[in-house]
Design an enzyme around this catalytic site. Structure first.
Site, PDB file in Angstrom:
ATOM      1  N   LYS A 179       0.842  -1.207   0.000  1.00 11.77           N
ATOM      2  CA  LYS A 179       0.000   0.000   0.000  1.00 11.77           C
ATOM      3  C   LYS A 179       0.870   1.248   0.000  1.00 11.77           C
ATOM      4  O   LYS A 179       0.618   2.205  -0.742  1.00 11.77           O
ATOM      5  CB  LYS A 179      -0.941  -0.018   1.222  1.00 11.77           C
ATOM      6  CG  LYS A 179      -2.062  -1.022   1.070  1.00 11.77           C
ATOM      7  CD  LYS A 179      -2.836  -1.263   2.352  1.00 11.77           C
ATOM      8  CE  LYS A 179      -3.844  -2.389   2.129  1.00 11.77           C
ATOM      9  NZ  LYS A 179      -4.494  -2.859   3.362  1.00 11.77           N
ATOM     10  N   ASP A 224     -11.164   2.905   3.856  1.00 15.20           N
ATOM     11  CA  ASP A 224     -11.489   1.477   3.786  1.00 15.20           C
ATOM     12  C   ASP A 224     -12.998   1.271   3.634  1.00 15.20           C
ATOM     13  O   ASP A 224     -13.448   0.192   3.247  1.00 15.20           O
ATOM     14  CB  ASP A 224     -11.062   0.800   5.105  1.00 15.20           C
ATOM     15  CG  ASP A 224      -9.920  -0.175   4.925  1.00 15.20           C
ATOM     16  OD1 ASP A 224      -9.627  -0.532   3.769  1.00 15.20           O
ATOM     17  OD2 ASP A 224      -9.330  -0.593   5.945  1.00 15.20           O
ATOM     18  N   GLN A 271      -4.632  -1.567   9.629  1.00 17.34           N
ATOM     19  CA  GLN A 271      -4.597  -2.884   8.992  1.00 17.34           C
ATOM     20  C   GLN A 271      -5.227  -3.937   9.916  1.00 17.34           C
ATOM     21  O   GLN A 271      -4.857  -4.055  11.076  1.00 17.34           O
ATOM     22  CB  GLN A 271      -3.135  -3.253   8.675  1.00 17.34           C
ATOM     23  CG  GLN A 271      -2.971  -4.551   7.925  1.00 17.34           C
ATOM     24  CD  GLN A 271      -3.571  -4.509   6.515  1.00 17.34           C
ATOM     25  OE1 GLN A 271      -3.409  -3.530   5.794  1.00 17.34           O
ATOM     26  NE2 GLN A 271      -4.266  -5.564   6.132  1.00 17.34           N
TER      27      GLN A 271
END
Ligand code: NDP
Length: 290
Positions: free
Chosen positions: A53, A120, A97
């Site tokens: 990422k 997200d 995460q």
């Protein structure tokens, strides 16, 4: 005739090029889109995702930063860090995460991230916005990536019977919401679905996201159906130097003989997830300007 491959690597490249152009335009207006990823602990798979990422952000000309915290970090400390990132105007997207260590409540983490920085798309405010079709909502990256793959592959969704296999909060449920918004007729299957193969056989478009290696076999697929395989599974393979191979939730060799179009694993949905994360971050930076 074998199914046409839907090439996620190529489509993700297109999306990332578009993101790089939008980033450049924002930089010219004095704003560099910034994504901060927080990694708690040392889970090896998570460490790989986080590095990918950060690298993708930098390649797109964005500020990609990773904050690594020890696995023992108390929940309060993590929440206080999120508060600081929420207040930091150079940070447009925040991603913690998952999975987080067991002593941390993932829902408390999701709820703490400002919805405007929740790239997200897991915050209930964004889940709701996407459900009611409010454009400011951030859709979760994997299902959003599936929608782009279908579009780029020229697959008409409107009016089609789509079966979504799996009902998780990160893939199955948001997939349903995006498909309904695109005027599909959607059926969701899960572990309690009765006679699942016959339900799946009714699909014009099948989206498999259950985490069961090669679960969907050719006899479960209507000839000519479009098959999108979200699954990423590791299975033991002594013939492979690594001792394992990656496969999806679909038995690729069998199903590609009956489907009209199919995504491979790897190289299908996987590359789209990061591309859509970058896209959401640029959108977050743009919305901040409005
Ligand atoms: P979850 O484990 O959270 O959810 C799995 C879903 O599948 C559940 O709804 C479960 O039903 C259902 N299910 C499991 N087994 C069966 C079965 N035998 N029959 C019917 N339904 C079943 O998984 P995720 O949604 O997080 O992930 C799904 C897959 O997608 C995984 O392989 C994952 O690695 C992959 N993935 C890939 C991404 C990418 O970037 N390409 C991103 C995210 C995930 P129930 O609710 O009843 O328990």
């Amino acid at each position: 005739m074998p199914a046409e491959l839907i090439d996620g690597v190529a489509v993700a490249k297109l999306v990332r090029a578009e993101v790089a152009r939008d980033t450049q335009a924002l930089v010219e207006r004095g704003v560099t889109p910034g994504l901060t990823v927080v990694l708690v602990g040392e889970d090896p798979a998570s460490a790989v995702y986080v590095r990918a990422k950060e690298k993708a952000c930098i390649e797109a000309g964005m500020n990609g930063k990773t904050i690594r915290l020890p696995a023992t970090t108390p929940q309060d400390e993590l929440l206080a860090l999120i508060d600081r990132l929420n207040a930091d105007t150079t940070v447009h997207g925040i991603l913690v995460q998952m999975p987080v260590p067991k002593h941390i409540d993932p829902q408390a983490v999701i709820l703490r991230i400002a919805p405007t920085k929740d790239v997200d798309g897991f915050h209930p405010v964004n889940v709701g916005r996407v459900w009611i079709g409010e454009k400011s909502g951030f859709a979760p990256c994997t299902p959003a990536g599936v929608m782009v793959l279908l579009e780029k592959a020229g697959v008409e969704v409107s009016g089609k019977n789509v079966v979504v296999l799996g009902r998780s909060n990160i893939v199955g449920k948001p997939m349903v919401s995006l498909l309904v918004a695109a005027s599909a007729t959607v059926t969701v299957c899960h572990s309690k679905t009765r006679d699942l193969p016959s339900v799946v056989r009714g699909a014009d478009i099948l989206i498999a996201a259950i985490g069961r290696p090669e679960f969907v076999t050719a006899d479960m697929v209507k000839p000519g159906a479009v098959v999108i395989d979200v699954g990423i599974n590791r299975v033991d393979d002594a013939t492979n130097a690594k001792g394992y191979r990656l496969c999806g939730d679909v038995h690729f060799a069998g199903v590609s003989a009956v489907a009209s179009k199919i995504t491979p694993v790897p190289g299908g949905v996987g590359p789209m997830t990061i591309a859509m994360l970058l896209k959401n971050t640029v959108r977050a930076a743009t919305q901040g300007l409005d």
